[in-house]
Design a protein around this motif. Structure first.
Motif, PDB file in Angstrom:
ATOM      1  N   PRO A   1      43.192  24.424  41.944  1.00  0.00           N
ATOM      2  CA  PRO A   1      44.160  24.317  41.860  1.00  0.00           C
ATOM      3  C   PRO A   1      44.537  26.372  41.229  1.00  0.00           C
TER       4      PRO A   1
ATOM      5  N   ILE B   1      46.125  28.111  39.158  1.00  0.00           N
ATOM      6  CA  ILE B   1      46.406  27.474  37.644  1.00  0.00           C
ATOM      7  C   ILE B   1      45.200  27.603  37.099  1.00  0.00           C
ATOM      8  N   VAL B   2      44.316  26.243  37.807  1.00  0.00           N
ATOM      9  CA  VAL B   2      43.190  26.215  36.601  1.00  0.00           C
ATOM     10  C   VAL B   2      41.886  27.370  37.242  1.00  0.00           C
TER      11      VAL B   2
ATOM     12  N   PHE C   1      42.981  29.818  34.442  1.00  0.00           N
ATOM     13  CA  PHE C   1      42.782  29.136  33.166  1.00  0.00           C
ATOM     14  C   PHE C   1      41.083  30.062  32.940  1.00  0.00           C
ATOM     15  N   VAL C   2      40.342  29.344  33.640  1.00  0.00           N
ATOM     16  CA  VAL C   2      38.526  29.967  33.882  1.00  0.00           C
ATOM     17  C   VAL C   2      38.571  31.170  33.937  1.00  0.00           C
TER      18      VAL C   2
END
Lengths: 210, 213
Positions: free
Chosen positions: B58, B60-61, B64-65
């Motif tokens: 996704p 959003i992941v 964040f990564v």
């Protein structure tokens, strides 16, 4: 190993949310797909507007309006329920388009034959058009279900304890965001990539037989 | 009605994110699809794997990564940089697949006719198959652009001051979430509508300019 276990707990919630969203989205999608062809103009317009809004809004808006917005009117939904309703609306609107395309792809002769056999409109839909249309729509529907699973990660923003929020929480306490976020990414990829490849293969096979 | 003004502050960032990421994706998608259709099976498989992994996690992941993960000690990006990098790279993966479906959708007679005329591979792609494949792919690309426009809202989670950022902030302060998100939603619908209409009419007009055999 504790980290993986916590992430798997989150993954369980992600899968649950996928299931509940689809449980709302699929019937809603079918209902909208059929109702858009309704003879009644108010019903038709309402369903078109409902579907267009569901498709036109970012899922984050849908999630947050239910979770942060409704308490003002003294309706408080739990995070999971708000996420289910919000993404369910978005998913249902998208699926109605896919199902509609499936229903339209059923050859006209099928309807005519059913009408000629004296079936009522309702029975034509129920026994002839919908069963065949759903079969045509199945591969893109499964493909979309994968997108729904991806989309559950957005429920992190309304505090659903799904995979990403577990990963972020662990990162915040250990200050080692990179490791745990990559682990979460791997869990998503391990599920999504094989599913996407299978759907792709299934679609190609179907195309060869048409 | 001050919400109308406050949320509008985010519009330039929403548009900036959408347009820049789409441009990156449309450009990077071209070499990616060339690798995806390479004559060497290893390169084909490797590119397919990379595309699937980029699309399989996704957005959003990824966000964040890159922002929290790499940001903690590796490379510190500003929120806007991180969002553009992530949306740009994921768009490249999606655009590569959209270009590819355009090339697959082209009748094989086009390749055969070009070969019969003695055109080499580059010339065939540049003059015969490329332009037609783009016409097939363009409506899907516009649909993707529309999805990107909506999905750019995830950038608020790392603090990019686009529309949803202001909606979230105003809701926290005033607790009038239905009105605030309703206005943000209305902006998304109003700005997305022209694209949706364009995508439908483009499809009809461009299909007429693709060979049928």
């Amino acid at each position: 190993m504790g980290t993986w276990r916590q992430l798997l707990d989150g993954l369980t919630v992600s899968v649950e949310l996928t299931v509940t969203t689809l449980a709302v989205g699929i019937p809603l999608g079918l209902l909208l797909a059929v109702a858009v062809g309704s003879k009644s103009r108010p019903i038709r317009w309402f369903c078109i507007a409902f579907a267009e809004i569901g498709r036109g809004l970012p899922w984050l808006v849908l999630l947050q309006i239910f979770y942060f917005g409704l308490p003002e009117f003294h309706i408080t939904l739990g995070a999971m329920l708000a996420a289910t309703v919000g993404t369910g609306w978005g998913a249902g609107a998208f699926m109605s388009e896919i199902i509609r395309a499936g229903l339209d792809a059923v050859p006209e002769g099928q309807r005519e034959a059913a009408a000629a056999s004296g079936l009522a409109y309702r029975d034509i839909l129920r026994y002839v058009v919908i069963p065949q249309g759903i079969r045509i729509a199945l591969p893109p529907l499964i493909g979309f279900a994968i997108m729904v699973f991806q989309g559950t990660s957005l429920a992190f923003t309304i505090a659903v304890p799904e995979l990403l929020s577990h990963a972020y929480g662990i990162g915040a306490t250990t200050f080692r965001y990179l490791n745990v976020l990559i682990m979460a990414g791997i869990l998503y990829a391990v599920i999504i990539v094989p599913c996407a490849l299978m759907v792709g293969r299934y679609e190609r096979q179907l195309r060869n037989f048409v | 009605m001050r919400f109308i003004v406050i949320i509008a502050r985010g519009i330039p960032y929403t548009l900036l994110l959408t347009v820049v990421s789409f441009a990156i994706g449309a450009a990077l998608g071209l070499p990616l699809v060339a690798l995806r259709r390479s004559r060497y099976a290893v390169i084909r498989a490797l590119t397919a794997l990379i595309i699937e992994i980029v699309r399989g996690v996704p957005v959003i992941v990824w966000l964040f990564v890159v922002y929290f993960g790499l940001g903690a000690g590796v490379i510190a990006f500003t929120p806007l940089e991180a969002a553009i990098i992530v949306l740009g790279v994921t768009s490249a993966a999606y655009m590569a697949e959209i270009y590819r479906s355009g090339m697959i959708g082209l009748p094989s007679g086009q390749y055969e006719a070009a070969a019969a005329l003695g055109l080499n591979h580059m010339t065939t792609v540049r003059l015969v198959t490329g332009p037609q494949a783009l016409r097939i792919a363009l409506p899907s690309a516009v649909t993707y652009l529309l999805a990107l426009f909506k999905n750019s809202s995830v950038a608020y989670t790392i603090g990019v001051t686009e529309m949803l950022f202001w909606a979230f902030k105003e809701t926290e302060e005033t607790l009038q979430g239905v009105l605030v998100y309703g206005i943000a939603g209305a902006y998304y619908l109003l700005m997305g509508l022209p694209l949706a209409v364009a995508s439908r009419s483009l499809d009809r007009r461009l299909r007429a300019r693709v060979a049928t055999q």
